[in-house]
Design an enzyme around this catalytic site. Sequence first.
Site, PDB file in Angstrom:
ATOM      1  N   GLU A   1      43.579  33.751  34.738  1.00 18.50           N
ATOM      2  CA  GLU A   1      42.915  35.067  34.814  1.00 18.50           C
ATOM      3  C   GLU A   1      44.035  36.094  34.876  1.00 18.50           C
ATOM      4  O   GLU A   1      44.607  36.337  35.938  1.00 18.50           O
ATOM      5  CB  GLU A   1      42.018  35.145  36.053  1.00 18.50           C
ATOM      6  CG  GLU A   1      40.868  34.136  36.068  1.00 18.50           C
ATOM      7  CD  GLU A   1      39.774  34.442  35.052  1.00 18.50           C
ATOM      8  OE1 GLU A   1      39.800  35.527  34.441  1.00 18.50           O
ATOM      9  OE2 GLU A   1      38.896  33.587  34.861  1.00 18.50           O
TER      10      GLU A   1
ATOM     11  N   CYS B   1      42.672  44.535  37.590  1.00 16.82           N
ATOM     12  CA  CYS B   1      42.992  43.892  36.306  1.00 16.82           C
ATOM     13  C   CYS B   1      42.186  44.520  35.174  1.00 16.82           C
ATOM     14  O   CYS B   1      42.653  44.585  34.043  1.00 16.82           O
ATOM     15  CB  CYS B   1      42.720  42.405  36.386  1.00 16.82           C
ATOM     16  SG  CYS B   1      41.054  41.993  36.921  1.00 16.82           S
TER      17      CYS B   1
HETATM   18  P1  NAD Z   1      50.883  38.498  42.895  1.00 14.50           P
HETATM   19  O1  NAD Z   1      52.243  39.056  42.933  1.00 14.50           O
HETATM   20  O2  NAD Z   1      50.089  38.441  44.131  1.00 14.50           O
HETATM   21  O3  NAD Z   1      51.013  37.054  42.268  1.00 14.50           O
HETATM   22  C1  NAD Z   1      49.915  36.250  42.086  1.00 14.50           C
HETATM   23  C2  NAD Z   1      50.176  34.940  42.782  1.00 14.50           C
HETATM   24  O4  NAD Z   1      51.195  34.223  42.084  1.00 14.50           O
HETATM   25  C3  NAD Z   1      50.654  35.076  44.226  1.00 14.50           C
HETATM   26  O5  NAD Z   1      49.944  34.165  45.014  1.00 14.50           O
HETATM   27  C4  NAD Z   1      52.135  34.735  44.118  1.00 14.50           C
HETATM   28  O6  NAD Z   1      52.685  34.196  45.297  1.00 14.50           O
HETATM   29  C5  NAD Z   1      52.130  33.707  43.022  1.00 14.50           C
HETATM   30  N1  NAD Z   1      53.407  33.515  42.353  1.00 14.50           N
HETATM   31  C6  NAD Z   1      54.386  34.420  42.131  1.00 14.50           C
HETATM   32  N2  NAD Z   1      55.409  33.849  41.451  1.00 14.50           N
HETATM   33  C7  NAD Z   1      55.048  32.561  41.247  1.00 14.50           C
HETATM   34  C8  NAD Z   1      55.670  31.442  40.581  1.00 14.50           C
HETATM   35  N3  NAD Z   1      56.851  31.545  40.001  1.00 14.50           N
HETATM   36  N4  NAD Z   1      54.989  30.278  40.539  1.00 14.50           N
HETATM   37  C9  NAD Z   1      53.773  30.160  41.118  1.00 14.50           C
HETATM   38  N5  NAD Z   1      53.151  31.162  41.752  1.00 14.50           N
HETATM   39  C10 NAD Z   1      53.775  32.344  41.818  1.00 14.50           C
HETATM   40  O7  NAD Z   1      49.999  39.239  41.869  1.00 14.50           O
HETATM   41  P2  NAD Z   1      50.445  39.972  40.588  1.00 14.50           P
HETATM   42  O8  NAD Z   1      50.871  38.977  39.561  1.00 14.50           O
HETATM   43  O9  NAD Z   1      51.319  41.133  40.879  1.00 14.50           O
HETATM   44  O10 NAD Z   1      48.984  40.551  40.246  1.00 14.50           O
HETATM   45  C11 NAD Z   1      48.816  41.580  39.362  1.00 14.50           C
HETATM   46  C12 NAD Z   1      48.443  41.034  38.001  1.00 14.50           C
HETATM   47  O11 NAD Z   1      47.317  40.215  38.141  1.00 14.50           O
HETATM   48  C13 NAD Z   1      48.063  42.095  37.007  1.00 14.50           C
HETATM   49  O12 NAD Z   1      48.617  41.783  35.758  1.00 14.50           O
HETATM   50  C14 NAD Z   1      46.552  41.992  36.947  1.00 14.50           C
HETATM   51  O13 NAD Z   1      45.990  42.442  35.755  1.00 14.50           O
HETATM   52  C15 NAD Z   1      46.352  40.539  37.166  1.00 14.50           C
HETATM   53  N6  NAD Z   1      45.029  40.281  37.721  1.00 14.50           N
HETATM   54  C16 NAD Z   1      44.130  39.617  36.971  1.00 14.50           C
HETATM   55  C17 NAD Z   1      42.860  39.388  37.454  1.00 14.50           C
HETATM   56  C18 NAD Z   1      41.827  38.660  36.650  1.00 14.50           C
HETATM   57  O14 NAD Z   1      40.848  38.253  37.242  1.00 14.50           O
HETATM   58  N7  NAD Z   1      41.986  38.489  35.365  1.00 14.50           N
HETATM   59  C19 NAD Z   1      42.517  39.841  38.719  1.00 14.50           C
HETATM   60  C20 NAD Z   1      43.467  40.500  39.463  1.00 14.50           C
HETATM   61  C21 NAD Z   1      44.732  40.705  38.973  1.00 14.50           C
END
Ligand code: NAD
Length: 474
Positions: A215, A249
Site C-alpha cells: 500500500e 496517501c
Molecule cells: P514510515 O516512515 O512510518 O515507514 C513505514 C514503515 O516502514 C515503518 O513501520 C518503518 O519503520 C518501516 N521501515 C522503514 N524502513 C524500513 C526498511 N528498510 N525495511 C523494513 N521496514 C522499514 O512511513 P512513510 O514511508 O514515511 O509513510 C509515508 C508514505 O506512506 C507515503 O508515501 C504515503 O503515501 C504512504 N502511505 C500509503 C498508504 C496506503 O494505504 N496506500 C497509507 C499511508 C501512507
Amino acid sequence: MEEKNMQKILNKQKEHFIKNGPPSYKLRIDRLERMKSLIMENRYKFVDALNEDFGVRSKNQSMITDAYTIVPTIEYCKKNLKKWMSPSKRKANFPFGLIGAKAQVQYEPVGTVGMISPWNFPVNLTFAPLASIFSAGNQVMHKPSEYTENTSNLLKELCDASYDEEEFATILGGPDVGSTFSSLKFDHLLYTGSGAVGKYIMKAAAENLVPVTLELGGKSPVIVSNSAESTTAAKRIMLGKTLNAGQICLAPDYVMVHSEKKDELVSDMKSAVAEYYPDIKHNDDYTSIVNEKHYDRLQSLLNDAKQKGAEIDEINPSNEDFSQQESFKIPPTLVMNPTEEMKIMQEEIFGPLLPIKEFTDIDDTVGYVNSKDRPLGLYYFGNNSEEENKVISRTSSGGVSVNDVIGHLQQEDLPFGGVGPSGSGRYKGEEGFKNFSNARAVYKQIGPRFDKLLSAIRPPYKGDIEKILKQIAK
Ligand code: NAD
C-alpha cells in the site's frame, strides 16, 4: 527486538495454526469484536497519543479517522463473513460433472501475515487492514512506525491485552527492526508506506517467495473541468488537502484546472480554508507536520519551486507569523504555475502544499497523467459525462472519486489499494478477504463405477487419441 525472538513468535503462531486449523466463524467474529471494543474503549487514549506524537494533531479529526471510521469497516466484515467463508461451487468439466465430479473453491487462511504500518494514520492503518486479515482467518505480527512512538506503544499495550500472542503480536522498532522483520518467512507480508522502502520490502520478501501486498503512495491528481461547480469543488479539495495537514496517501497532490475556471477555483479555495481554519497557528484542529525532517523536506520543496519561478500563494487567513512556533505547522499553500523541473512536481508532497496547473484540452491532461507513475487516487470534478468517462477509461489509478477527493476509500463495499508504483493487492471489501486468503481449488473425481471412462485417455493408447481430445476440446 532481535531476529531470534521475532522468529520464536512466528514459529509459535505457525504451530498454533497447524495444531488448531483455520479459526471458526465464531472465533473470527470474536476477534473482530475485540478489535472494535479495543478501539472504542480506548479512543480518547489513542487521540491523545496521536496529538502527543504530532505536536498538534486535531483531536476531532483523529476521532473521525483513527476511531469511528474503522467501526463500519469491522461491521461490514462481520456482516459478510459467513458469505465470504462459504465455499464457492464451480462447474466440473464436461462430461465428468454430469456423473458426479465436483469442483469448488475454498477460501482458506494463509497463516501468519506480517504487517508493517506507517505513522500518518497509525491506528486506522493498523485496524482497517486487520479487519480483512482477521476475517480471512489469519494470525498477525505487526510492526508499527517508530515515528509515532506513543501511539505505537499504546497499540502494543492494548493489543497484547486483547489478543494472545498466537493471534496478534506487536513488534516495536525502527527501520533496522523493520528490515529484519520483512526478511521473516511469513505467509503474506503487508506493507503500508513509501515506495522507496517498498522496494526493500519486496526484495526481502522475494528471498522467501513471500507474497506481498504493498500500500504505497504517489502523486494523486485532481482534474477540475470547466463544467465543475467551483465552490463545492474547492471545499472538497481543500478539506482533503488540509486533513492531517495533507499527510495522507490519498491527498490531492496537484490540481489541473481548466483555464476558464482557474481564478474562480483559487479564490474559492482560499475562502474554503478561511472557513475551515479562520486561524491556524494556535488552532488545535489544524494538524502540524509530524517532525522536523518532514517539515524541512516540505520547506525545501517550496524553496525549490520559488527559485525555479513558481508563484507561492500562502493561505493564511489571520496573517499569522509562522517563523517562530512550538510545532511544525505549515499553512495551506498554493504553488501556481509549477514546471516539471520543480521537485514539487516530481515527488509525492505529503503535506499541505498544492501545485495548481492549468489546461485547455482534456486530452493533454489525460496525456500528462499517463506520462507519470500510475497514482493511488485520481479525482475528477465536473458535470460532463463524456469527459468524465474519458478521464476514467483512458487513465489508470488504484481508485477514483468523482466530484470528491479520498471518498472512494470510505466506501465499505469497495476495495482499497494501488496499481503498479502506487501499490499492489487490496484490503477492504470482498477483495480484501480474498487478498489474504488462499483460493484453494478442490476437485472431487468421479467414483469407481465410471472409472472406465478415463481409460480412453490412459496408456496404452488405443485407436485415434486425437478423436477423443477433439471431443474434450470442443
Ligand atoms: P514510515 O516512515 O512510518 O515507514 C513505514 C514503515 O516502514 C515503518 O513501520 C518503518 O519503520 C518501516 N521501515 C522503514 N524502513 C524500513 C526498511 N528498510 N525495511 C523494513 N521496514 C522499514 O512511513 P512513510 O514511508 O514515511 O509513510 C509515508 C508514505 O506512506 C507515503 O508515501 C504515503 O503515501 C504512504 N502511505 C500509503 C498508504 C496506503 O494505504 N496506500 C497509507 C499511508 C501512507
